[in-house]
Design a protein around this motif. Sequence first.
Motif, PDB file in Angstrom:
ATOM      1  N   VAL A  91       0.870  -1.174   0.000  1.00 41.85           N
ATOM      2  CA  VAL A  91       0.000   0.000   0.000  1.00 41.85           C
ATOM      3  C   VAL A  91       0.905   1.221   0.000  1.00 41.85           C
ATOM      4  N   SER A  92       1.030   1.857  -1.160  1.00 45.06           N
ATOM      5  CA  SER A  92       1.851   3.061  -1.267  1.00 45.06           C
ATOM      6  C   SER A  92       0.983   4.293  -1.020  1.00 45.06           C
ATOM      7  N   LEU A  95      -1.817   6.203  -5.849  1.00 48.01           N
ATOM      8  CA  LEU A  95      -2.566   5.228  -6.628  1.00 48.01           C
ATOM      9  C   LEU A  95      -2.110   5.287  -8.081  1.00 48.01           C
ATOM     10  N   ARG A  96      -1.662   4.155  -8.602  1.00 43.59           N
ATOM     11  CA  ARG A  96      -1.240   4.069  -9.999  1.00 43.59           C
ATOM     12  C   ARG A  96      -2.049   2.957 -10.666  1.00 43.59           C
ATOM     13  N   GLN A 151      -8.543   8.644  -3.530  1.00 40.59           N
ATOM     14  CA  GLN A 151      -7.582   7.749  -4.186  1.00 40.59           C
ATOM     15  C   GLN A 151      -6.797   6.948  -3.161  1.00 40.59           C
ATOM     16  N   GLN A 152      -6.425   7.591  -2.064  1.00 39.38           N
ATOM     17  CA  GLN A 152      -5.683   6.870  -1.028  1.00 39.38           C
ATOM     18  C   GLN A 152      -6.520   5.731  -0.465  1.00 39.38           C
ATOM     19  N   ASN A 155      -6.642   2.909  -2.851  1.00 40.68           N
ATOM     20  CA  ASN A 155      -5.361   2.208  -2.795  1.00 40.68           C
ATOM     21  C   ASN A 155      -5.302   1.262  -1.602  1.00 40.68           C
ATOM     22  N   ARG A 158      -7.538  -1.760  -2.287  1.00 45.58           N
ATOM     23  CA  ARG A 158      -6.857  -2.665  -3.221  1.00 45.58           C
ATOM     24  C   ARG A 158      -5.760  -3.454  -2.506  1.00 45.58           C
TER      25      ARG A 158
END
Length: 227
Positions: A91-92, A95-96, A151-152, A155, A158
């Motif tokens: 988990v960075s 988001l890519r 977005q975080q 992420n 995911r």
Amino acid sequence: MIDIQNVSKTFTLHNQGSAVIRVMEGATLSVAKGECVALTGSSGAGKSTLMRMLYGNYLAASGRIMVGDLDVARAAPREIIQLRREVLGYVSQFLRVVPRVPTLDVVAEPLRAVGMEAAAARDRAAALLAQLNIPETLWSLSPTTFSGGEQQRVNIARGFANPYPALLLDEPTASLDAANREVVLSLIEEAKSRGAAIVGIFHDETARARVCDREIDVSDFSPRRAA
């Protein structure tokens, strides 16, 4: 589950006469199943560098990085891909994703990659998105159009969709409101309870104290300190 032994890292500055910069030496730590270890140290100490070596984005100059049965420092690219699919989640802070893919499918993708049926994967994704307070009206849209906080959270959903045996967390509670911060901390606690080995960067001291079992000061691995 995670075992790092005597790892070093250098960077070569090709645009500056191929100067070699030593950024890490003798990095050593182990993380057991069900344990969360926080990487600490001042900015530039090497926390993100160590995380990227664990994930296989950076190649270690020397040493051993075992994640399960695989030495990431010596693994072939196909082995790294398999590790990321089945063993090691990340988990960075950013988001890519492929543009125009619906949010529900973005979150479900790690489950589909390990063979879960589409409907079941989407059900799991929907549950996480709801838990993280992403409105259902957004699930059919690409998350590339979302705010930074949304977005975080996508992420995070995911990253926690697949019950990985090991997890890397880069500032998972940064910029979250109190309600969503609590959700993320609960997800981390659930992952620990099922036996996941976790390495994380937590600038949020309260969050770190709650979910982390130990702290490792990455500054101890700095060549400058050794000198």
